[in-house]
Design a protein around this motif. Structure first.
Motif, PDB file in Angstrom:
ATOM      1  N   ALA A  95     -22.111  26.183  -6.663  1.00 43.99           N
ATOM      2  CA  ALA A  95     -22.179  27.538  -7.215  1.00 43.99           C
ATOM      3  C   ALA A  95     -21.174  27.728  -8.339  1.00 43.99           C
ATOM      4  CB  ALA A  95     -21.919  28.560  -6.097  1.00 43.99           C
ATOM      5  N   GLU A  96     -20.005  27.098  -8.196  1.00 45.07           N
ATOM      6  CA  GLU A  96     -18.980  27.259  -9.217  1.00 45.07           C
ATOM      7  C   GLU A  96     -19.197  26.321 -10.403  1.00 45.07           C
ATOM      8  OE1 GLU A  96     -14.090  27.297  -9.582  1.00 45.07           O
ATOM      9  OE2 GLU A  96     -15.071  27.075  -7.636  1.00 45.07           O
ATOM     10  N   GLU A  97     -19.599  25.070 -10.123  1.00 44.83           N
ATOM     11  CA  GLU A  97     -19.701  24.086 -11.194  1.00 44.83           C
ATOM     12  C   GLU A  97     -21.001  24.218 -11.983  1.00 44.83           C
ATOM     13  OE1 GLU A  97     -19.257  20.366  -9.274  1.00 44.83           O
ATOM     14  OE2 GLU A  97     -17.167  20.733  -8.646  1.00 44.83           O
ATOM     15  N   GLU A  98     -22.115  24.492 -11.283  1.00 41.81           N
ATOM     16  CA  GLU A  98     -23.408  24.511 -11.958  1.00 41.81           C
ATOM     17  C   GLU A  98     -23.789  25.903 -12.457  1.00 41.81           C
ATOM     18  OE1 GLU A  98     -26.416  22.644  -9.647  1.00 41.81           O
ATOM     19  OE2 GLU A  98     -25.125  20.965  -9.025  1.00 41.81           O
ATOM     20  N   PHE A  99     -23.372  26.934 -11.681  1.00 44.85           N
ATOM     21  CA  PHE A  99     -23.770  28.286 -12.060  1.00 44.85           C
ATOM     22  C   PHE A  99     -22.599  29.106 -12.588  1.00 44.85           C
ATOM     23  CE2 PHE A  99     -26.670  26.860  -8.716  1.00 44.85           C
ATOM     24  CZ  PHE A  99     -27.887  26.992  -9.370  1.00 44.85           C
ATOM     25  N   GLY A 100     -21.398  28.577 -12.495  1.00 43.84           N
ATOM     26  CA  GLY A 100     -20.232  29.257 -13.042  1.00 43.84           C
ATOM     27  C   GLY A 100     -19.875  30.542 -12.334  1.00 43.84           C
ATOM     28  N   SER A 101     -20.246  30.688 -11.076  1.00 48.82           N
ATOM     29  CA  SER A 101     -19.981  31.924 -10.336  1.00 48.82           C
ATOM     30  C   SER A 101     -18.886  31.665  -9.293  1.00 48.82           C
ATOM     31  CB  SER A 101     -21.256  32.429  -9.653  1.00 48.82           C
ATOM     32  OG  SER A 101     -20.983  33.569  -8.873  1.00 48.82           O
ATOM     33  N   ARG A 102     -17.661  32.034  -9.656  1.00 48.98           N
ATOM     34  CA  ARG A 102     -16.566  31.879  -8.702  1.00 48.98           C
ATOM     35  C   ARG A 102     -16.683  32.868  -7.552  1.00 48.98           C
ATOM     36  NH1 ARG A 102     -10.985  30.826 -12.117  1.00 48.98           N
ATOM     37  NH2 ARG A 102     -11.649  28.848 -13.106  1.00 48.98           N
ATOM     38  N   VAL A 103     -17.239  34.072  -7.856  1.00 50.59           N
ATOM     39  CA  VAL A 103     -17.379  35.093  -6.811  1.00 50.59           C
ATOM     40  C   VAL A 103     -18.315  34.594  -5.713  1.00 50.59           C
ATOM     41  CG1 VAL A 103     -18.164  37.434  -6.293  1.00 50.59           C
ATOM     42  CG2 VAL A 103     -16.907  36.976  -8.417  1.00 50.59           C
ATOM     43  N   LEU A 104     -19.485  34.038  -6.149  1.00 51.84           N
ATOM     44  CA  LEU A 104     -20.434  33.511  -5.165  1.00 51.84           C
ATOM     45  C   LEU A 104     -19.826  32.354  -4.400  1.00 51.84           C
ATOM     46  CD1 LEU A 104     -23.237  33.433  -3.889  1.00 51.84           C
ATOM     47  CD2 LEU A 104     -24.004  32.012  -5.815  1.00 51.84           C
ATOM     48  N   SER A 105     -19.102  31.484  -5.110  1.00 48.88           N
ATOM     49  CA  SER A 105     -18.466  30.346  -4.454  1.00 48.88           C
ATOM     50  C   SER A 105     -17.470  30.811  -3.398  1.00 48.88           C
ATOM     51  CB  SER A 105     -17.756  29.481  -5.492  1.00 48.88           C
ATOM     52  OG  SER A 105     -17.044  28.440  -4.867  1.00 48.88           O
ATOM     53  N   ARG A 106     -16.691  31.852  -3.728  1.00 43.94           N
ATOM     54  CA  ARG A 106     -15.692  32.351  -2.778  1.00 43.94           C
ATOM     55  C   ARG A 106     -16.368  32.958  -1.544  1.00 43.94           C
ATOM     56  NH1 ARG A 106     -12.928  34.660  -6.204  1.00 43.94           N
ATOM     57  NH2 ARG A 106     -13.783  36.773  -6.064  1.00 43.94           N
ATOM     58  N   ARG A 107     -17.489  33.677  -1.766  1.00 46.30           N
ATOM     59  CA  ARG A 107     -18.185  34.298  -0.634  1.00 46.30           C
ATOM     60  C   ARG A 107     -18.776  33.224   0.292  1.00 46.30           C
ATOM     61  NH1 ARG A 107     -22.031  39.165  -2.404  1.00 46.30           N
ATOM     62  NH2 ARG A 107     -22.191  39.233  -0.126  1.00 46.30           N
ATOM     63  N   ILE A 108     -19.286  32.146  -0.344  1.00 43.21           N
ATOM     64  CA  ILE A 108     -19.821  31.052   0.485  1.00 43.21           C
ATOM     65  C   ILE A 108     -18.706  30.424   1.300  1.00 43.21           C
ATOM     66  CG2 ILE A 108     -20.887  28.768   0.404  1.00 43.21           C
ATOM     67  CD1 ILE A 108     -22.454  29.696  -2.029  1.00 43.21           C
ATOM     68  N   LYS A 109     -17.532  30.257   0.685  1.00 47.62           N
ATOM     69  CA  LYS A 109     -16.409  29.672   1.412  1.00 47.62           C
ATOM     70  C   LYS A 109     -15.938  30.579   2.536  1.00 47.62           C
ATOM     71  CE  LYS A 109     -14.734  26.772  -2.387  1.00 47.62           C
ATOM     72  NZ  LYS A 109     -13.645  26.517  -3.343  1.00 47.62           N
ATOM     73  N   ASP A 110     -16.022  31.899   2.316  1.00 42.25           N
ATOM     74  CA  ASP A 110     -15.671  32.833   3.391  1.00 42.25           C
ATOM     75  C   ASP A 110     -16.631  32.679   4.575  1.00 42.25           C
ATOM     76  OD1 ASP A 110     -13.568  33.777   1.930  1.00 42.25           O
ATOM     77  OD2 ASP A 110     -14.632  35.538   1.143  1.00 42.25           O
ATOM     78  N   GLN A 111     -17.924  32.544   4.242  1.00 42.24           N
ATOM     79  CA  GLN A 111     -18.907  32.344   5.301  1.00 42.24           C
ATOM     80  C   GLN A 111     -18.652  31.011   6.024  1.00 42.24           C
ATOM     81  OE1 GLN A 111     -21.389  34.290   6.552  1.00 42.24           O
ATOM     82  NE2 GLN A 111     -20.567  35.929   5.266  1.00 42.24           N
ATOM     83  N   TYR A 112     -18.271  30.016   5.249  1.00 45.54           N
ATOM     84  CA  TYR A 112     -17.972  28.712   5.845  1.00 45.54           C
ATOM     85  C   TYR A 112     -16.806  28.825   6.830  1.00 45.54           C
ATOM     86  CZ  TYR A 112     -15.889  24.079   6.282  1.00 45.54           C
ATOM     87  OH  TYR A 112     -15.334  22.934   6.780  1.00 45.54           O
ATOM     88  N   ALA A 113     -15.772  29.587   6.455  1.00 53.54           N
ATOM     89  CA  ALA A 113     -14.611  29.742   7.339  1.00 53.54           C
ATOM     90  C   ALA A 113     -15.025  30.359   8.672  1.00 53.54           C
ATOM     91  CB  ALA A 113     -13.538  30.589   6.651  1.00 53.54           C
ATOM     92  N   GLY A 114     -15.912  31.378   8.622  1.00 50.55           N
ATOM     93  CA  GLY A 114     -16.376  32.004   9.867  1.00 50.55           C
ATOM     94  C   GLY A 114     -17.215  31.055  10.708  1.00 50.55           C
ATOM     95  N   MET A 115     -18.131  30.335  10.045  1.00 50.17           N
ATOM     96  CA  MET A 115     -18.963  29.383  10.778  1.00 50.17           C
ATOM     97  C   MET A 115     -18.127  28.238  11.341  1.00 50.17           C
ATOM     98  SD  MET A 115     -22.579  28.941   8.794  1.00 50.17           S
ATOM     99  CE  MET A 115     -23.052  27.761  10.047  1.00 50.17           C
ATOM    100  N   HIS A 116     -17.104  27.844  10.592  1.00 53.54           N
ATOM    101  CA  HIS A 116     -16.248  26.749  11.039  1.00 53.54           C
ATOM    102  C   HIS A 116     -15.530  27.129  12.334  1.00 53.54           C
ATOM    103  CE1 HIS A 116     -13.636  23.278  10.803  1.00 53.54           C
ATOM    104  NE2 HIS A 116     -12.587  24.057  10.940  1.00 53.54           N
ATOM    105  N   ARG A 117     -15.041  28.366  12.396  1.00 53.35           N
ATOM    106  CA  ARG A 117     -14.352  28.813  13.615  1.00 53.35           C
ATOM    107  C   ARG A 117     -15.315  28.828  14.797  1.00 53.35           C
ATOM    108  NH1 ARG A 117     -14.386  33.378  16.163  1.00 53.35           N
ATOM    109  NH2 ARG A 117     -15.473  34.440  14.459  1.00 53.35           N
ATOM    110  N   ILE A 118     -16.510  29.390  14.585  1.00 52.17           N
ATOM    111  CA  ILE A 118     -17.488  29.469  15.680  1.00 52.17           C
ATOM    112  C   ILE A 118     -17.923  28.070  16.114  1.00 52.17           C
ATOM    113  CG2 ILE A 118     -19.799  30.256  16.295  1.00 52.17           C
ATOM    114  CD1 ILE A 118     -19.347  32.625  14.371  1.00 52.17           C
TER     115      ILE A 118
END
Length: 787
Positions: free
Chosen positions: A427-450
């Motif tokens: 999302a960050e490298e191909e589409f240049g969207s840091r906001v989307l990349s950060r939101r995906i990483k936030d979702q990853y953090a939640g899924m990682h804990r579960i």
């Protein structure tokens, strides 16, 4: 498979394990009444459960073993080593039968022949094959002359009329004493239902216990009653009906003369018989719906003039009836009442009293009615949500395949979770969207804990105590020590240490090899130990302890130890080491030569050891699990072997690296550190690349070259080195790039790559690519060959 049979097979393993363990403990602590009772109860429960199925040979063999244990329990026999051998052999045979039943749902065709000799040996201390009182004692052609004592529970007047009728017709009648096991309800047996199925039933007597337990000791799940029946049915009909409880039944066939002789010596009517005579006529009538009427009738029968109530046992019965009557609010009855008063009182009671709770009368007849406190109305309904009313343990038995499937799903969830990191980068490298990349990483953090919590929960389900692996060794040590003529005490420590079930299962064979090696090679005979100033009984210890993400299992003995000089000479004679190594090997390294393939110090090959494959198999098995094995020994004092194993094989944490454009995984347990070394600091010693790290020379291996992959680092570029520890030696691996650590579900190699020993398995990464996980021992061997 029949679900009931499947449940029996699952429970049978636990019961047989209890019997084996108890018998072995009884050899060390003979005469311990609690141990004897535990073994007897386990054998008794197993026999009762087996009676639910059409396995007559199994029931007969278990019954013979139970009879022997019953004599030991009663103190009439002392359990010796010969009896223990026979009992263990019997349950070993049963264990083999159950393995056959698991596959074929029937016993082997040779079961009867196999069991015959064991049954004879088991019954020999009891006086041979004599039929016990707990067995069916007559056949259809036999009529006995002496009535058994339990005939006294039948009404004398009815017996007199029956004897007259039998004399007139020149016929006989069958009488049955059915004494259900106290724990019969736990095997889905219903004694009252079985009694009601008896064909052509003429008379029924209910035998009550000599002493009823007090309110504090009363257990509503224990059957306390037995039954005496008279029937016109044939012996064959009775034996077929009662085929599942043959050990709980005695059948006799009596003629008129036998009954008359019994009546001529009949004692006065006892209180139990009086209660039976008063209550039984009401069982099949409308009066049976009210437990109060039954108890009132019983009380009235106790008050009659011709009833004997003297003696501790009889007073206890009378007290029990009176207590139950008070609990249900039944009014007291005056002494001296006659039978006419009895009927009047019962009619009056039925007209005035409210009905008792449903099922109470039936429960009373089956011997399972629970005492109701006087302060609590009998009609008060129980609450399902009452925490105090919970029955049973909070243990759920789950099929192993279901747990394995759940673990696979956890692995797939981890793969899907790891895919989010690749998506965030895209999302960050191909589409240049840091906001989307950060939101995906936030979702990853939640899924990682579960995912981590779910993985930990499933892992807890898969964890088993080391006692599962240690459980086979008391029997193994006992049998082999007797066979070798040695006295050995087995000590186990840390049995409650937990490890993954796959580790526990895979640990069995290495431990067997180590224990057999100690018994055969390490531990001396008693006379040799005494001559060396040691106690005659040797000590063999199995110990386990958790160590972070690993479990350590230790096998040690106080035997003769390993002679390092003899080991080196044997290894040299077998061509396993060079002449230079013969002179330079340290004592520690010499002792560990026993793990070399083909090595053995035994001068003769026996069925226990001497072929040089056992200890090599130990190392191979342990390293296949991702663990390590080391041995220490001191001549004359003993040997100490340590196995270090991962806590789990289901989930493996690996370090991902790249070389020649291909990613590989290396178990994190082996990784020491990752370093970047300038080219100028690399050195070379004897054609081997090395690097100096904190004063230590570490050899460096080109991983690409070892795997025969074309790749060369850029000139002048810093070298990326992954330092690993294999068999206690630090080695650097030259790679092109480091990646993150990931948790993976490791799958074994299959197909054409099944024999590629340099790979321990494969795993699926989050971006969908397959990761090859390296077997570092084999990779180092490849590197040595291509150097």
């Amino acid at each position: 498979m029949n679900p009931l049979l499947a449940q029996f097979l699952a429970e049978a393993n636990d019961l047989l394990a209890q019997v084996d363990e108890g018998l072995l403990q009884l050899e060390r602590v003979p005469g311990d009444p609690e141990l004897v009772n535990e073994v007897f109860r386990a054998a008794h429960t197993f026999k009762g459960s087996s009676g639910l199925f059409d396995f007559p040979e199994l029931t007969r063999l278990t019954h013979a073993a139970e009879d022997l244990l019953d004599q030991v329990r009663s103190g009439r026999l002392a359990l010796d080593s010969g009896m223990t051998d026979d009992l263990l052999a019997a349950f070993d045979l049963i264990r083999g039968w159950l393995a056959h039943v698991t596959t074929h749902e029937r016993l082997p065709a040779s079961a009867g022949t196999d069991a015959a000799g064991l049954i004879t040996r088991l019954r020999a201390p009891l006086g041979g094959e004599a039929v016990t009182a707990s067995q069916t004692t007559v056949t259809s052609a036999a009529t006995i002359d002496v009535a058994p004592e339990w005939m006294a529970w039948l009404d004398a007047e009815w017996l007199t009329e029956t004897a007259s009728w039998l004399a007139t017709t020149s016929s006989t009648m069958r009488f049955v004493h059915y004494f259900p096991d106290s724990d019969c309800f736990f095997r889905a047996e219903d004694p009252l239902h079985l009694v009601r199925q008896v064909p052509a039933l003429e008379r029924l007597g209910v035998v009550q216990p000599a002493v009823w337990p007090g309110p504090d000791d009363y257990d509503e799940y224990v059957c306390l009653l037995s039954f005496v029946l008279a029937t016109r049915a044939s012996i064959g009909e009775l034996e077929y009906l009662l085929r599942y409880v043959p050990d709980q039944v005695q059948i006799v066939e009596l003629d008129s003369d036998a009954i008359t002789r019994h009546l001529s010596g009949e004692p006065p009517l006892h209180v139990e018989a009086a209660v039976t005579a008063a209550v039984l006529p009401m069982i099949d009538s409308d009066l049976a719906a009210d437990a109060r009427a039954l108890l009132h009738a019983a009380q009235c029968s106790l008050a009659m003039d011709d009833v004997v109530t003297e003696g501790t046992r009889l007073r206890s019965v009378a007290h029990a009836v009176a207590s139950a009557a008070r609990a249900l609010g039944v009014p007291a009855v005056l002494a001296g009442a006659d039978r006419e008063t009895l009927l009047v009182e019962v009619d009056r009671l039925l007209g005035a009293a409210a009905p008792a709770p449903a099922g109470v009368a039936a429960d009373l007849l089956a011997g399972v009615a629970s005492p109701v406190p006087a302060a609590l109305p009998a009609e008060a309904p129980g609450r399902a949500d009452d925490p105090g009313g919970q029955v049973g343990t909070r243990v759920l038995k789950v099929d192993q395949e279901k747990v394995d499937r759940l673990m696979e799903l956890v692995g797939e969830l981890n793969v899907a979770k790891n895919g989010l990191t690749f998506l965030a980068d895209a999302a960050e490298e191909e589409f240049g969207s840091r906001v989307l990349s950060r939101r995906i990483k936030d979702q990853y953090a939640g899924m990682h804990r579960i995912a981590e919590e779910l993985q930990a929960a499933v892992m807890d389900v898969r964890m088993l105590p080391l006692s599962v692996a240690f459980g086979r060794f008391p029997r193994l040590v006992r049998d082999l020590s007797r066979r070798l003529g040695k006295t050995i005490e087995l000590v186990t420590e840390g049995e409650d240490t937990m490890a993954d079930k796959d580790v526990i299962e895979a640990l069995g064979d290495p431990l067997v090899h180590l224990v057999r090696n100690s018994l055969d090679h390490g531990i001396e005979p008693s006379d040799e130990r005494i001559a060396a100033g040691k106690p005659p009984a040797a000590r063999l210890t199995l110990a386990a302890v958790a160590d972070g993400d690993a479990v350590i299992v230790e096998v040690s003995d106080d035997g003769r130890g390993v002679d390092p000089e003899r080991v080196k000479r044997k290894a040299y004679e077998k061509g396993l080491i060079s002449e230079e190594e013969l002179e330079t090997l340290s004592e520690t390294d010499a002792v560990n030569l026993v793990f070399r393939a083909g090595f053995s110090t035994a001068d003769q090959v026996s069925d226990l050891s001497g072929r040089g494959v056992g200890m090599d198999a130990v190392r191979a098995s342990v390293e296949k699990l991702g663990g390590s094995v080391t041995m220490r020994s001191k001549l004359g004092q003993g040997t100490f072997t340590r196995l270090r194993l991962p806590l789990s094989m289901a989930v493996t944490q690996v370090m991902v690296v790249s070389v020649a454009g291909q990613r590989f995984g290396i178990p994190v347990d082996l990784v020491v550190e990752t370093v970047r070394v300038p080219v100028g600091e690399m050195g070379r010693v004897l054609h081997q690349d090395v690097v100096m790290m904190r004063g230590e020379v570490v050899p460096v291996i080109d991983l690409a070259r070892a795997l025969d992959m074309p790749w060369a680092p850029e000139p002048g570029e810093d070298r990326r080195i992954l330092v690993v520890s294999v068999n206690g030696q630090r080695i650097g691996l030259l790679v092109s790039q480091f990646h993150r650590e990931v948790d993976v579900i490791l799958k074994p190699m299959e197909g054409l790559l099944a024999y590629a020993d340099e790979f321990s398995g494969t795993a699926l990464l989050g971006d969908g690519l397959v990761l090859l996980v390296l077997n570092m021992k084999e990779v180092l061997g490849l590197a040595a060959r291509v150097a």
